[in-house]
Scaffold this active site. Structure first.
Site, PDB file in Angstrom:
ATOM      1  CG  HIS A 264      -2.090   0.890   1.075  1.00 55.39           C
ATOM      2  ND1 HIS A 264      -2.054   2.226   1.362  1.00 55.39           N
ATOM      3  CD2 HIS A 264      -3.333   0.642   0.594  1.00 55.39           C
ATOM      4  CE1 HIS A 264      -3.234   2.755   1.084  1.00 55.39           C
ATOM      5  NE2 HIS A 264      -4.024   1.814   0.608  1.00 55.39           N
ATOM      6  CG  ASP A 319      -8.479  -5.154  -2.520  1.00 53.90           C
ATOM      7  OD1 ASP A 319      -9.687  -5.153  -2.257  1.00 53.90           O
ATOM      8  OD2 ASP A 319      -7.884  -4.172  -2.987  1.00 53.90           O
TER       9      ASP A 319
HETATM   10  C1  LIG Z   1      -0.919  -0.839  -3.861  1.00 60.45           C
HETATM   11  C2  LIG Z   1       0.252  -0.558  -4.767  1.00 60.45           C
HETATM   12  C3  LIG Z   1      -0.288  -0.129  -6.142  1.00 60.45           C
HETATM   13  C4  LIG Z   1       1.068   0.588  -4.177  1.00 60.45           C
HETATM   14  O1  LIG Z   1       2.030   0.957  -5.103  1.00 60.45           O
HETATM   15  P1  LIG Z   1       3.216   1.988  -4.784  1.00 60.45           P
HETATM   16  O2  LIG Z   1       2.924   2.770  -3.569  1.00 60.45           O
HETATM   17  O3  LIG Z   1       3.466   2.734  -6.030  1.00 60.45           O
HETATM   18  O4  LIG Z   1       4.417   1.063  -4.446  1.00 60.45           O
HETATM   19  P2  LIG Z   1       5.520   0.580  -5.461  1.00 60.45           P
HETATM   20  O5  LIG Z   1       4.868  -0.135  -6.593  1.00 60.45           O
HETATM   21  O6  LIG Z   1       6.428   1.722  -5.783  1.00 60.45           O
HETATM   22  O7  LIG Z   1       6.277  -0.475  -4.576  1.00 60.45           O
HETATM   23  C5  LIG Z   1       7.430  -0.227  -3.813  1.00 60.45           C
HETATM   24  C6  LIG Z   1       8.276  -1.491  -3.857  1.00 60.45           C
HETATM   25  O8  LIG Z   1       7.540  -2.549  -3.253  1.00 60.45           O
HETATM   26  C7  LIG Z   1       7.295  -3.588  -4.200  1.00 60.45           C
HETATM   27  N1  LIG Z   1       5.894  -4.003  -4.068  1.00 60.45           N
HETATM   28  C8  LIG Z   1       4.808  -3.225  -3.831  1.00 60.45           C
HETATM   29  N2  LIG Z   1       3.705  -3.966  -3.781  1.00 60.45           N
HETATM   30  C9  LIG Z   1       4.084  -5.231  -3.982  1.00 60.45           C
HETATM   31  C10 LIG Z   1       3.378  -6.440  -4.052  1.00 60.45           C
HETATM   32  N3  LIG Z   1       2.048  -6.471  -3.903  1.00 60.45           N
HETATM   33  N4  LIG Z   1       4.064  -7.562  -4.290  1.00 60.45           N
HETATM   34  C11 LIG Z   1       5.401  -7.528  -4.450  1.00 60.45           C
HETATM   35  N5  LIG Z   1       6.134  -6.414  -4.394  1.00 60.45           N
HETATM   36  C12 LIG Z   1       5.470  -5.270  -4.163  1.00 60.45           C
HETATM   37  C13 LIG Z   1       7.489  -2.939  -5.572  1.00 60.45           C
HETATM   38  O9  LIG Z   1       7.856  -3.886  -6.543  1.00 60.45           O
HETATM   39  C14 LIG Z   1       8.570  -1.953  -5.286  1.00 60.45           C
HETATM   40  O10 LIG Z   1       9.795  -2.631  -5.264  1.00 60.45           O
HETATM   41  P3  LIG Z   1      11.145  -1.955  -5.837  1.00 60.45           P
HETATM   42  O11 LIG Z   1      11.398  -0.786  -4.934  1.00 60.45           O
HETATM   43  O12 LIG Z   1      12.137  -3.042  -5.721  1.00 60.45           O
HETATM   44  O13 LIG Z   1      10.834  -1.552  -7.247  1.00 60.45           O
HETATM   45  C15 LIG Z   1       1.164  -1.801  -4.906  1.00 60.45           C
HETATM   46  O14 LIG Z   1       1.585  -2.205  -3.625  1.00 60.45           O
HETATM   47  C16 LIG Z   1       0.451  -2.949  -5.616  1.00 60.45           C
HETATM   48  O15 LIG Z   1       0.414  -2.978  -6.849  1.00 60.45           O
HETATM   49  N6  LIG Z   1      -0.114  -3.919  -4.834  1.00 60.45           N
HETATM   50  C17 LIG Z   1      -0.838  -5.013  -5.449  1.00 60.45           C
HETATM   51  C18 LIG Z   1      -2.204  -4.569  -5.903  1.00 60.45           C
HETATM   52  C19 LIG Z   1      -3.149  -4.311  -4.748  1.00 60.45           C
HETATM   53  O16 LIG Z   1      -3.287  -5.107  -3.843  1.00 60.45           O
HETATM   54  N7  LIG Z   1      -3.863  -3.174  -4.819  1.00 60.45           N
HETATM   55  C20 LIG Z   1      -4.866  -2.818  -3.843  1.00 60.45           C
HETATM   56  C21 LIG Z   1      -4.422  -1.676  -3.015  1.00 60.45           C
HETATM   57  S1  LIG Z   1      -5.553  -1.348  -1.703  1.00 60.45           S
END
Ligand SMILES: CC(C)(COP(=O)(O)OP(=O)(O)OC[C@H]1O[C@@H](n2cnc3c(N)ncnc32)[C@H](O)[C@@H]1OP(=O)(O)O)[C@@H](O)C(=O)NCCC(=O)NCCS
Length: 383
Positions: A264, A319
């Site tokens: 998140h 989720d």
């Molecule tokens: C929620 C979400 C979009 C937040 O994205 P964000 O704040 O932009 O975070 P980032 O994508 O920059 O992630 C930071 C790091 O954690 C990792 N990471 C984040 N969520 C991850 C996940 N669900 N699984 C594996 N790695 C994850 C990223 O790959 C990134 O790694 P890096 O620094 O090596 O590149 C992201 O965590 C995600 O896509 N989660 C899965 C989808 C989900 O459950 N969404 C519902 C949200 S309520």
């Protein structure tokens, strides 16, 4: 001349986009409050969606008479015309229910396009949308299941109506209470989440509220946002057995795949909504059922993924477990995100009102241009 251009923040991380008094997400402690009240208290045995809509809209906990008034108001507003119902049913046969919902909400809009002149009706329009989107989700679920339209009944609560229409069965009191809790939990989540931000941006163009909510539904549909509930349950189905969780998660992480239901932007501890959802899971997931199997896999995914990602502040979000509870109360998998949308319509529309109340300046952020410099045009025959 120097300009004070703020630093570029991909995904607008840390950049405030609005002032809001509706809900507060405290990422470090893992707390979510609506108007100052914690979601743990609001989802207690007496909590209803109608109560929370009144709280979000009025700013104070409603007295019983106000809850009843809100219940009657939503009931009076949820009616759809035969044309709107037929449109939603047709759309449901052509596309994913979430896209059908987006289209069906867009056509709730008026024949004119001049909301600024009618902005005094913003509360009325917001509550009407909150009532109608829940009804539309029921209409779409019925069409997807190949059942005829059977609409809301007089005196029926929002949660009962939705669950009965979606499942085609008479919901038990327990299932209706769980449905209320799920609707409450997802009703708002600060102005900064992608779909609510979308609602703010589209509102700032002075668009009609129906158009705003249709846009927000599009934003919510994505697997990085609301669509994650469907994706996490599909992952559990694919894993098939708790013992399969470890190798699957390992492979997904090696492939740089993001585990749905994990991580998140704001929470760096376990999402408080997922803790409430687990207490609901304990109440409704029983015996040897598919949802019990999926829940065991979800717990194993939590364990394995937390061991690998927890030290980076990545934990279950709303989720990871919500799909198992949706499944346990009879909601089909492709209706999970539409239910989320019906709940979040309360928050989106209250944000529309706040956006107008705050002066509603159009969103027009800057870009950093990285393209070609200005150059001479070359006529087609000279290229
Ligand atoms: C929620 C979400 C979009 C937040 O994205 P964000 O704040 O932009 O975070 P980032 O994508 O920059 O992630 C930071 C790091 O954690 C990792 N990471 C984040 N969520 C991850 C996940 N669900 N699984 C594996 N790695 C994850 C990223 O790959 C990134 O790694 P890096 O620094 O090596 O590149 C992201 O965590 C995600 O896509 N989660 C899965 C989808 C989900 O459950 N969404 C519902 C949200 S309520």
């Amino acid at each position: 001349m120097t300009t004070d251009t703020p630093a570029y923040s991909p995904g607008l991380e840390g950049v405030p986009i609005a002032e809001s008094a509706l809900s507060l997400v405290e990422g470090q402690v893992g707390r979510l409050t609506y108007r100052g009240y914690s979601i743990e208290d609001l989802t207690g045995p007496q909590g209803t969606f109608e109560e929370i809509v009144a709280l979000i809209y009025d700013g104070e906990l409603p007295k019983p008479a106000r809850i009843l008034e809100m219940k009657r108001h939503l009931e009076a507003e949820r009616g759809l015309t035969p044309g709107q119902i037929e449109f939603a049913r047709s759309a449901a046969k052509l596309t994913h229910p979430m896209f059908a919902l987006q289209a069906a909400v867009a056509i709730l809009g008026p024949m004119d396009n001049d909301f600024e002149r009618k902005v005094s009706t913003v509360t009325e329009r917001g509550l009407s949308l909150t009532a109608k989107v829940g009804h539309l989700v029921g209409v779409i679920a019925q069409a997807v299941a190949g059942r005829p339209y059977e609409g809301p009944r007089p005196g029926e609560s929002h949660a009962h109506m939705m669950l009965r229409m979606i499942t085609g069965k008479e919901p038990s009191d327990l299932h209706t209470r769980v449905m209320d809790a799920l609707l409450i939990l997802q009703a708002d989540h600060s102005a900064g989440n992608a779909s609510t931000f979308t609602s703010r941006v589209v509102t700032s163009t002075k668009a009609e509220p129906e158009s705003v909510v249709a846009s927000a539904i599009g934003a919510l549909s994505g697997p990085a946002h609301g669509g994650a509930n469907e994706h996490s349950l599909r992952l559990f189905m694919e894993i098939g057995d708790p013992a399969g969780a470890e190798p699957k998660i390992q492979r997904l992480l090696e492939d740089k795949y993001k585990i749905p239901g994990f991580g998140h932007r704001v929470y760096h501890v376990k999402d408080p909504r997922s803790k409430v959802i687990q207490t609901l899971a304990a109440e409704v997931i029983k015996g040897e059922t598919p949802e019990a199997d999926h829940y065991q896999i979800a717990l194993m995914v939590e364990k394995v993924a937390t061991a690998r990602l927890g030290d980076r502040g990545l934990f279950p979000n709303v989720d990871l477990f919500s799909g198992c509870v949706f499944e346990a109360i009879g909601i089909p998998i492709d209706i999970f995100t539409p239910v989320f949308a019906a709940s979040r319509t309360a928050g989106w529309t209250a944000n529309i009102r706040e956006q107008w109340d705050s002066g509603n300046r159009i969103f027009r952020p800057a870009q950093i241009y990285v393209g070609a410099p200005v150059r001479e045009y070359v006529p087609i025959d000279k290229r």
